[in-house]
Design an enzyme around this catalytic site. Structure first.
Site, mmCIF file in Angstrom:
data_model
loop_
_atom_site.group_PDB
_atom_site.id
_atom_site.type_symbol
_atom_site.label_atom_id
_atom_site.label_comp_id
_atom_site.label_asym_id
_atom_site.label_seq_id
_atom_site.Cartn_x
_atom_site.Cartn_y
_atom_site.Cartn_z
ATOM 1 N N LYS A 112 7.767 -24.439 -21.320
ATOM 2 C CA LYS A 112 8.194 -25.259 -22.449
ATOM 3 C C LYS A 112 7.537 -26.644 -22.420
ATOM 4 O O LYS A 112 7.394 -27.288 -23.450
ATOM 5 C CB LYS A 112 9.716 -25.411 -22.464
ATOM 6 C CG LYS A 112 10.506 -24.102 -22.457
ATOM 7 C CD LYS A 112 10.289 -23.281 -23.718
ATOM 8 C CE LYS A 112 11.347 -22.210 -23.938
ATOM 9 N NZ LYS A 112 11.348 -21.123 -22.952
HETATM 10 C C1 LIG Z 1 11.566 -19.745 -23.063
HETATM 11 C C2 LIG Z 1 11.073 -18.908 -21.950
HETATM 12 C C3 LIG Z 1 10.571 -17.614 -22.165
HETATM 13 C C4 LIG Z 1 10.578 -16.963 -23.524
HETATM 14 O O1 LIG Z 1 9.712 -17.590 -24.431
HETATM 15 P P1 LIG Z 1 9.903 -17.368 -26.013
HETATM 16 O O2 LIG Z 1 8.930 -18.260 -26.656
HETATM 17 O O3 LIG Z 1 11.336 -17.767 -26.290
HETATM 18 O O4 LIG Z 1 9.676 -15.930 -26.284
HETATM 19 C C5 LIG Z 1 10.056 -16.926 -21.092
HETATM 20 N N1 LIG Z 1 10.063 -17.447 -19.854
HETATM 21 C C6 LIG Z 1 10.547 -18.683 -19.594
HETATM 22 C C7 LIG Z 1 10.536 -19.193 -18.202
HETATM 23 C C8 LIG Z 1 11.056 -19.461 -20.634
HETATM 24 O O5 LIG Z 1 11.526 -20.685 -20.383
#
Ligand SMILES: *Cc1c(COP(=O)(O)O)cnc(C)c1O
Length: 495
Positions: A112
């Protein structure tokens, strides 16, 4: 030429990129999508000689056409700096028969950070460009990682406040501690007695609440979103797909125009949608492999054409993917519905009212470039164990879901196309699940001992984000029912 954005639920009106970033969600509840997906103009030979920042500029300027070059460069330079503990920002690591694209070198050690370290700058710039005087209130639902990464980005940023709702008990101990110890007078963290879907639905409802909007405006506030429903999050996520491809080319691993696969551990469908956009920009991608955990609503959707969230919500060891309503899928549905916003709105209405919808055969035919599967808890643990044993490489539980699904894909298809597994979090963020997978004896250790053991066993330094948690005081203790979310917001804003 200016690229404009339209809502997936009513495409008669257009907004600029900066307006879409400011709004987050369209007023009709739809998601903003670009009118067309621009083509990548820079040839791979050139991209392969560029830094992450330079690639970011080349990709993002195609989407954010109302930003000047100076504005965009400033945002990029402020985002991708020493906050990342790797100079490459998104290093590619070759292990076993795949390449792991490590997207966890930012300040909160999950992917993120890739978008949320730039979103605050894009938001402030957008506010300035549109002469917005209101304070921007970022309202965010998190399955564990978005909340912290967004707060890290927005903490103490003038002209903004940020409110985060997370499912109490539905995130890892490190994730929870990271959030409740968040500093910054403009930050507010609330645990809800419910799951991520309830947090996300609550937030979407609040966005659509016209009365609250009026009350907010009266007090000098307006909402925006840091979730991947915001185009300002999606666009920066396209960058690392292009960067990964360029790096493979630079290292001589692939020939010019050679196609590669990407495997993406998926929850809200934001990350994989960014990969899809990268493909539509012209990046040579063969398969987009969508990996789910036991909350396999997307796997079922890709196999049957029916999206059905009516099922038990399972708490897994990959909590950031414990999601049954994948918001960003709406952008893909709109696209394969032939940009028919009325049809898309009907599907979404059905989803809201009955929890399901079924797409047509003609729409399904356009999903050929996707492969979807899921990994059970046992399979996820097995992959962590075997990679550690054979390659001394320790991956986190989310990345392991992807690695496990990749194994299934290769077995089923025999496809030997070079493949990048998107590595979304540091194993330190999920130390207990990771170490238990390697050896159940570790379950007797405390969180801190686990971190030490992970560090020595993997030969990796404990990240700063984890070190900092040790003595950080808890600053946020609010917990509420999902129905009380609006109330908590009003209290924080003094309404
Ligand atoms: C948010 C997240 C995901 C999923 O990503 P999306 O964009 O919601 O599909 C996968 N792995 C981790 C560690 C995340 O923080």
């Amino acid at each position: 030429m200016q690229l404009l954005y339209r809502s997936t639920r009513n495409n008669t009106e257009t907004v600029t990129a900066s307006e879409a970033i400011l709004k987050g969600l369209a007023p009709d509840g739809g998601l903003y999508v670009p009118d067309t997906i621009p083509l990548l103009k820079t040839p791979v030979e050139e991209l392969s000689r560029m830094s992450y920042r330079e690639v970011a500029f080349n990709v993002m300027k195609e989407f954010l056409t109302d930003f000047t070059d100076e504005e965009l460069l400033e945002c990029i330079n402020k985002a991708y700096d020493e906050k990342f503990d790797s100079e490459e920002i998104a290093p590619l690591v070759k292990k076993a028969d795949a390449y792991f694209l490590e997207l966890f070198h930012g300040s909160t050690i999950a992917f993120k950070d890739m978008a949320l370290s730039i979103l605050p700058h894009l938001m402030i710039t957008s506010a300035r460009k549109n002469n917005i005087q209101n304070e921007i209130v970022i309202l965010t639902a998190t399955s564990g990682d978005t909340g912290k990464a967004a707060m890290a980005g927005f903490a103490d940023v003038k002209g903004t406040r940020i409110i985060v709702f997370y499912p109490e008990g539905g995130v890892s101990p490190a994730q929870e501690k990271q959030m409740v110890t968040q500093k910054g007078d403009n930050t507010f963290v609330v645990g809800i007695k419910g799951n991520f879907d309830q947090a996300q639905s609550g937030v979407k409802e609040i966005f659509g609440n016209k009365e609250l909007e009026k009350e907010m405006l009266g007090a000098g506030f307006q909402f925006s979103s840091a979730n991947s429903i915001n185009i300002g999050r999606l666009v920066p996520q396209i960058v690392y797909y292009v960067y990964a491809y360029a790096q493979l080319f630079a290292k001589g691993e692939i020939a010019k125009d050679e196609k590669i696969n990407f495997v993406v551990p998926t929850g809200n469908f934001g990350n994989i949608l960014a990969a899809y956009y990268a493909k539509r920009m012209g990046l040579p991608i063969n398969k987009l492999i969508c990996a789910s955990n036991e909350n396999k609503v997307l796997y079922d959707f890709f196999s049957t054409g029916e999206y059905d969230k009516n099922r038990d919500f399972i708490l897994t060891t990959s909590p950031s993917m414990d999601i049954l309503i994948s918001s960003n899928l709406e952008r893909l549905i709109y696209e394969i519905a032939g940009y028919d916003s009325r049809k898309n709105a009907e599907f979404m209405k059905s989803l809201a009212e009955t929890g399901k919808y079924e797409i047509t055969d003609k729409m399904r035919e356009q999903l050929e470039e996707f492969y979807a599967n899921y990994s059970s808890e046992e399979e996820t643990a097995e992959v962590i164990r075997s990679l550690e044993q054979k390659h001394k490489y320790i991956i986190d539980t989310h990345t392991a879901v992807a690695a496990s699904v990749y194994e299934k894909y290769v077995q089923e298809s025999g496809d030997s196309t070079k493949t990048v597994i998107v590595s979304t979090a540091s194993p330190f963020k999920f130390a207990r699940s990771v170490m238990n997978a390697i050896d159940p004896k570790y379950d007797a250790l405390s969180e801190e001992e686990l971190v030490e053991e992970l560090s020595s066993r993997g030969g990796i330094k404990v990240p700063k984000a984890i070190e900092e948690l040790k003595d950080a005081p808890v600053r946020h203790e609010t917990v509420c029912e999902p129905e009380q979310m609006e109330n908590e917001i009003k209290k924080f804003l003094g309404l």
